[in-house]
Design a protein around this motif. Structure first.
Motif, PDB file in Angstrom:
ATOM      1  N   ALA A  82       6.506  35.054  20.508  1.00 48.52           N
ATOM      2  CA  ALA A  82       5.312  35.788  20.084  1.00 48.52           C
ATOM      3  C   ALA A  82       4.581  34.987  19.002  1.00 48.52           C
ATOM      4  O   ALA A  82       5.189  34.242  18.238  1.00 48.52           O
ATOM      5  N   PHE A  83       3.263  35.171  18.952  1.00 44.79           N
ATOM      6  CA  PHE A  83       2.438  34.468  17.973  1.00 44.79           C
ATOM      7  C   PHE A  83       2.782  34.940  16.565  1.00 44.79           C
ATOM      8  O   PHE A  83       2.813  36.131  16.288  1.00 44.79           O
ATOM      9  N   LYS A  84       3.052  33.981  15.664  1.00 47.25           N
ATOM     10  CA  LYS A  84       3.306  34.299  14.256  1.00 47.25           C
ATOM     11  C   LYS A  84       2.526  33.304  13.399  1.00 47.25           C
ATOM     12  O   LYS A  84       2.773  32.101  13.449  1.00 47.25           O
ATOM     13  N   GLY A  85       1.591  33.824  12.653  1.00 44.91           N
ATOM     14  CA  GLY A  85       0.764  32.957  11.827  1.00 44.91           C
ATOM     15  C   GLY A  85       0.963  33.220  10.349  1.00 44.91           C
ATOM     16  O   GLY A  85       0.817  34.345   9.886  1.00 44.91           O
ATOM     17  N   GLN A  86       1.306  32.188   9.611  1.00 46.61           N
ATOM     18  CA  GLN A  86       1.419  32.264   8.153  1.00 46.61           C
ATOM     19  C   GLN A  86       0.476  31.228   7.555  1.00 46.61           C
ATOM     20  O   GLN A  86      -0.176  30.469   8.274  1.00 46.61           O
ATOM     21  N   GLN A  87       0.425  31.188   6.227  1.00 45.10           N
ATOM     22  CA  GLN A  87      -0.555  30.323   5.582  1.00 45.10           C
ATOM     23  C   GLN A  87      -0.251  28.836   5.791  1.00 45.10           C
ATOM     24  O   GLN A  87      -1.159  28.020   5.884  1.00 45.10           O
ATOM     25  N   HIS A  88       1.047  28.478   5.888  1.00 48.12           N
ATOM     26  CA  HIS A  88       1.415  27.074   6.047  1.00 48.12           C
ATOM     27  C   HIS A  88       2.334  26.855   7.254  1.00 48.12           C
ATOM     28  O   HIS A  88       2.982  25.809   7.338  1.00 48.12           O
ATOM     29  N   GLN A  89       2.398  27.819   8.143  1.00 47.21           N
ATOM     30  CA  GLN A  89       3.262  27.687   9.315  1.00 47.21           C
ATOM     31  C   GLN A  89       2.685  28.474  10.480  1.00 47.21           C
ATOM     32  O   GLN A  89       2.100  29.540  10.300  1.00 47.21           O
ATOM     33  N   LEU A  90       2.863  27.926  11.689  1.00 45.21           N
ATOM     34  CA  LEU A  90       2.316  28.557  12.882  1.00 45.21           C
ATOM     35  C   LEU A  90       3.328  28.448  14.018  1.00 45.21           C
ATOM     36  O   LEU A  90       3.876  27.375  14.268  1.00 45.21           O
ATOM     37  N   GLU A  91       3.584  29.580  14.683  1.00 49.91           N
ATOM     38  CA  GLU A  91       4.456  29.611  15.850  1.00 49.91           C
ATOM     39  C   GLU A  91       3.675  30.221  17.006  1.00 49.91           C
ATOM     40  O   GLU A  91       3.051  31.275  16.859  1.00 49.91           O
ATOM     41  N   PHE A  92       3.739  29.566  18.168  1.00 49.42           N
ATOM     42  CA  PHE A  92       2.973  30.062  19.309  1.00 49.42           C
ATOM     43  C   PHE A  92       3.488  29.429  20.600  1.00 49.42           C
ATOM     44  O   PHE A  92       4.248  28.453  20.587  1.00 49.42           O
ATOM     45  N   VAL A  93       3.025  29.979  21.714  1.00 44.43           N
ATOM     46  CA  VAL A  93       3.303  29.422  23.033  1.00 44.43           C
ATOM     47  C   VAL A  93       1.989  28.899  23.602  1.00 44.43           C
ATOM     48  O   VAL A  93       0.969  29.583  23.566  1.00 44.43           O
ATOM     49  N   SER A  94       2.035  27.661  24.103  1.00 44.26           N
ATOM     50  CA  SER A  94       0.855  27.034  24.682  1.00 44.26           C
ATOM     51  C   SER A  94       1.301  26.098  25.799  1.00 44.26           C
ATOM     52  O   SER A  94       2.484  26.043  26.140  1.00 44.26           O
ATOM     53  N   HIS A 171      -1.975  41.498  19.881  1.00 45.10           N
ATOM     54  CA  HIS A 171      -3.199  40.765  20.144  1.00 45.10           C
ATOM     55  C   HIS A 171      -3.303  39.552  19.224  1.00 45.10           C
ATOM     56  O   HIS A 171      -2.722  39.531  18.137  1.00 45.10           O
ATOM     57  N   LEU A 172      -4.036  38.577  19.700  1.00 46.89           N
ATOM     58  CA  LEU A 172      -4.195  37.309  18.987  1.00 46.89           C
ATOM     59  C   LEU A 172      -5.425  37.347  18.083  1.00 46.89           C
ATOM     60  O   LEU A 172      -6.360  38.112  18.332  1.00 46.89           O
ATOM     61  N   PRO A 173      -5.456  36.500  17.054  1.00 44.44           N
ATOM     62  CA  PRO A 173      -6.690  36.374  16.271  1.00 44.44           C
ATOM     63  C   PRO A 173      -7.769  35.702  17.115  1.00 44.44           C
ATOM     64  O   PRO A 173      -7.475  34.960  18.060  1.00 44.44           O
ATOM     65  N   LEU A 174      -9.013  35.944  16.762  1.00 43.56           N
ATOM     66  CA  LEU A 174     -10.112  35.318  17.497  1.00 43.56           C
ATOM     67  C   LEU A 174     -10.244  33.841  17.159  1.00 43.56           C
ATOM     68  O   LEU A 174     -10.497  33.009  18.034  1.00 43.56           O
ATOM     69  N   LEU A 175     -10.060  33.537  15.863  1.00 41.13           N
ATOM     70  CA  LEU A 175     -10.235  32.164  15.380  1.00 41.13           C
ATOM     71  C   LEU A 175      -9.063  31.767  14.487  1.00 41.13           C
ATOM     72  O   LEU A 175      -8.469  32.611  13.823  1.00 41.13           O
ATOM     73  N   VAL A 176      -8.786  30.472  14.465  1.00 35.72           N
ATOM     74  CA  VAL A 176      -7.806  29.914  13.529  1.00 35.72           C
ATOM     75  C   VAL A 176      -8.489  28.777  12.778  1.00 35.72           C
ATOM     76  O   VAL A 176      -9.041  27.860  13.393  1.00 35.72           O
TER      77      VAL A 176
END
Length: 199
Positions: A82-94, A171-176
């Motif tokens: 699952a998508f996990k977004g932090q200020q200095h780390q990002l986990e995702f599937v692509s 749901h995912l964020p619109l922008l990163v």
């Protein structure tokens, strides 16, 4: 009547020789300093060019992978992927990188290794769903800053705004927004990437 011809030897006096040597040493010094300055300028330009190409390659990688992030059901596989977004780390599937011929999806974990000696961007890559066919850890040196922001509407919010973290599982964020910095202190413009699956 016999006339004796007076011959004079032509040559340099000691004073003329010393003046010539002095002029030669001054000109040599000027040439050396000019050549040394040119070599330093060329070396600095090469370092700057390498840094620019290095950051542009990282930005291109981040843009291509973030744009193709997939929304994974958080209930599947115990929420893994699952998508996990932090200020200095990002986990995702692509998508799997093009260098891997098998195709399919991959799980990415990208974070900053803030080692003061050798700061680096740490990229971990594995097949999704996970198996043993693909597992790589890459340290991209020369990156001292990696900051992320997420634009979207959280549950309970009326309007989309920027957030330092994104923990919404459905749901995912619109922008990163991605900000990258190098040890030289050059200011690189922030990169804003739209996630296609969020639209």
């Amino acid at each position: 009547m016999r006339v004796n011809k007076i011959t004079t030897d032509t040559g340099f006096t000691l004073l003329e020789l010393l003046v010539a040597l002095l002029l030669f040493s001054i000109i040599s010094g000027l040439l050396y300093s000019g050549l040394s300055f040119s070599m330093k300028s060329l070396s600095a330009a090469e370092k700057r060019s390498y840094e620019v190409n290095h950051v542009l390659a990282i930005q291109a990688f981040m843009r291509s992978k973030v744009a193709t992030i997939r929304l994974i059901n958080s209930n599947s596989l115990d929420g893994e992927g699952a998508f996990k977004g932090q200020q200095h780390q990002l986990e995702f599937v692509s998508d799997v990188p093009q260098s891997v011929t098998s195709g399919g999806l991959a799980f990415y974990q990208i974070s900053l290794n803030d080692n003061s000696q050798k700061p680096a961007l740490q990229v971990s890559l594995a097949n999704y769903p996970k198996d043993d066919t693909l597992q790589e850890d890459i340290a991209i040196e020369g990156i001292s800053e990696f900051t992320l922001m997420y634009f979207g509407k959280r549950v309970g919010e009326q309007e989309s705004t920027w957030h330092e973290q994104w923990q919404e599982k459905n749901h995912l964020p619109l922008l990163v927004k991605i900000e990258i910095g190098t040890p030289t202190g050059l200011n690189w413009p922030a990169q804003v990437v739209a996630i296609r699956a969020a639209n």
